[in-house]
Design a protein around this motif. Sequence first.
Motif, short mmCIF file in Angstrom:
data_model
loop_
_atom_site.label_atom_id
_atom_site.label_comp_id
_atom_site.label_asym_id
_atom_site.label_seq_id
_atom_site.Cartn_x
_atom_site.Cartn_y
_atom_site.Cartn_z
N GLY A 58 11.72 -0.68 3.61
CA GLY A 58 10.83 0.49 3.51
C GLY A 58 11.31 1.57 2.55
N ASN A 59 12.53 1.43 2.00
CA ASN A 59 13.02 2.43 1.06
C ASN A 59 13.31 1.82 -0.31
OD1 ASN A 59 13.18 4.90 2.67
ND2 ASN A 59 14.65 3.72 3.88
N ALA A 60 12.87 2.53 -1.34
CA ALA A 60 13.08 2.05 -2.70
C ALA A 60 12.98 3.24 -3.64
CB ALA A 60 12.03 1.01 -3.06
N TYR A 61 13.67 3.17 -4.77
CA TYR A 61 13.50 4.24 -5.75
C TYR A 61 13.13 3.65 -7.10
CZ TYR A 61 18.26 3.09 -7.35
OH TYR A 61 19.36 2.44 -7.83
N MET A 62 12.42 4.49 -7.86
CA MET A 62 11.90 4.07 -9.16
C MET A 62 13.06 3.79 -10.13
SD MET A 62 8.93 4.15 -11.13
CE MET A 62 8.74 3.93 -12.90
N ALA A 63 13.00 2.66 -10.83
CA ALA A 63 14.03 2.34 -11.81
C ALA A 63 14.02 3.40 -12.92
CB ALA A 63 13.77 0.97 -12.40
N GLU A 64 15.21 3.85 -13.34
CA GLU A 64 15.27 4.92 -14.33
C GLU A 64 15.05 4.43 -15.75
OE1 GLU A 64 18.76 7.29 -13.74
OE2 GLU A 64 18.05 7.82 -11.72
N SER A 65 15.39 3.17 -15.99
CA SER A 65 15.15 2.61 -17.32
C SER A 65 15.01 1.10 -17.19
CB SER A 65 16.30 2.95 -18.28
OG SER A 65 17.36 2.05 -18.10
N LEU A 66 14.62 0.46 -18.27
CA LEU A 66 14.43 -1.00 -18.26
C LEU A 66 15.75 -1.75 -18.09
CD1 LEU A 66 11.65 -1.34 -20.98
CD2 LEU A 66 11.45 -1.99 -18.57
N ARG A 67 16.87 -1.05 -18.28
CA ARG A 67 18.17 -1.71 -18.11
C ARG A 67 18.29 -2.33 -16.72
NH1 ARG A 67 20.13 2.19 -21.51
NH2 ARG A 67 20.46 3.67 -19.83
N SER A 68 17.70 -1.66 -15.72
CA SER A 68 17.82 -2.18 -14.35
C SER A 68 16.51 -2.81 -13.87
CB SER A 68 18.27 -1.07 -13.41
OG SER A 68 17.46 0.07 -13.57
N VAL A 69 15.76 -3.38 -14.80
CA VAL A 69 14.49 -4.01 -14.45
C VAL A 69 14.46 -5.44 -14.98
CG1 VAL A 69 11.97 -3.91 -14.72
CG2 VAL A 69 13.28 -1.80 -14.52
N ILE A 70 13.98 -6.36 -14.17
CA ILE A 70 13.89 -7.75 -14.62
C ILE A 70 12.48 -8.31 -14.39
CG2 ILE A 70 16.36 -8.20 -14.13
CD1 ILE A 70 14.37 -10.11 -11.92
N ALA A 73 0.81 -1.21 0.00
CA ALA A 73 0.00 0.00 0.00
C ALA A 73 0.85 1.27 0.00
CB ALA A 73 -0.93 -0.01 1.21
N TYR A 74 2.11 1.15 0.44
CA TYR A 74 2.99 2.33 0.47
C TYR A 74 3.87 2.42 -0.78
CZ TYR A 74 1.45 1.97 5.27
OH TYR A 74 0.65 1.85 6.39
N GLY A 75 3.67 1.49 -1.70
CA GLY A 75 4.46 1.52 -2.93
C GLY A 75 5.77 0.75 -2.82
N SER A 76 6.02 0.14 -1.66
CA SER A 76 7.28 -0.60 -1.49
C SER A 76 7.16 -2.00 -2.07
CB SER A 76 7.62 -0.72 0.00
OG SER A 76 7.82 0.55 0.54
N PRO A 77 8.23 -2.47 -2.74
CA PRO A 77 8.21 -3.83 -3.28
C PRO A 77 7.98 -4.86 -2.16
CG PRO A 77 10.03 -2.59 -4.21
CD PRO A 77 9.44 -1.73 -3.12
N MET A 78 7.13 -5.84 -2.42
CA MET A 78 6.84 -6.87 -1.43
C MET A 78 7.92 -7.95 -1.48
SD MET A 78 2.68 -7.21 -1.59
CE MET A 78 2.57 -7.95 -3.18
N LEU A 79 8.26 -8.47 -0.31
CA LEU A 79 9.26 -9.52 -0.21
C LEU A 79 8.56 -10.87 -0.09
CD1 LEU A 79 12.35 -9.83 0.02
CD2 LEU A 79 12.09 -9.82 2.48
N PRO A 80 8.88 -11.89 -0.87
CA PRO A 80 9.93 -11.91 -1.89
C PRO A 80 9.45 -11.55 -3.30
CG PRO A 80 9.06 -14.12 -1.58
CD PRO A 80 8.28 -13.20 -0.66
N VAL A 81 8.10 -11.49 -3.51
CA VAL A 81 7.59 -11.46 -4.89
C VAL A 81 7.96 -10.20 -5.68
CG1 VAL A 81 5.66 -13.05 -4.48
CG2 VAL A 81 5.34 -10.58 -4.11
N GLY A 82 8.20 -9.07 -4.97
CA GLY A 82 8.49 -7.82 -5.67
C GLY A 82 9.98 -7.53 -5.79
#
Length: 258
Positions: free
Chosen positions: A233-245, A197-206
């Motif tokens: 509780g801290n995360a930042y938006m990926a800047e491009s798909l290069r760092s997304v899987i 709900a806070y936008g943080s990736p869920m562990l482990p699925v996110g």
Amino acid sequence: MTLPRFATVRITLLLACLTIVGFTSAHQHVYTRNWNQTLNAVIYPINGDGHLATDAYIQQLTDEDFSPINTWGEREARRHDLDLARPFDVTLGQSIAQQPPHFPDNANAVDALAWGLRFRYWAWRNTPDEGELTRVRLFIVYQTGEDNQPLKHSLGMQKGLMGLVYAYSLDRQTAQNNVVIAHELLHTVGAIDKYDAYGSPMLPVGFANPTRMPLYPQRNAEIMAGRIPTSPGNAYMAESLRSVIVNPFTAREINWIQ
Ligand SMILES: [Zn+2]
């Protein structure tokens, strides 16, 4: 308790429409998730704030701006040993002058269903099917966002192979917009959100790498979470798909792996 007449009629009509939509989407659902052939996705840009700068941004868009999504799909499909080399092909379509229907504030379940049908009708009016029932339509509402207003939430609908994306009409945002577009594209083939709900990736699925030692900081984002966790509780938006899987949880949801 008797329902007011208007409400009864409205719900009956809704159910009738949903039944028809349901049959169509069942077919689309099976077909698009076979991964026997490349899934075509067309981008339809919309000027969301009426600014000339937004028009100018839309005018200069080309297929090339979205090709990183295709390359990324190839890379991730290869990592999951998918038989299909190019899982999706995102191309630029014509821009649309009509704004999509407004999603009601404080919508209840019936409002949300009704909005979904209005949205489908709007999409059909502006981008006729022409017999191509298995193409994904991604409507991108561009805004300059100069007043620092957060953009509305994007909505990817698995049923109907459509997504509505809110994006920034700024050159420096094009790479990050592709992260949001890829996220909505995967929703249309069955992927589920993986943030809380806070936008943080869920562990482990996110998490891109939930077994990494130490766990933090992660180096990549998982596409259905969109953010790179740096500490609890801290995360930042990926800047491009290069760092997304695409992690195995998402790969299973979109039927890339069993
Ligand atoms: Zn989502």
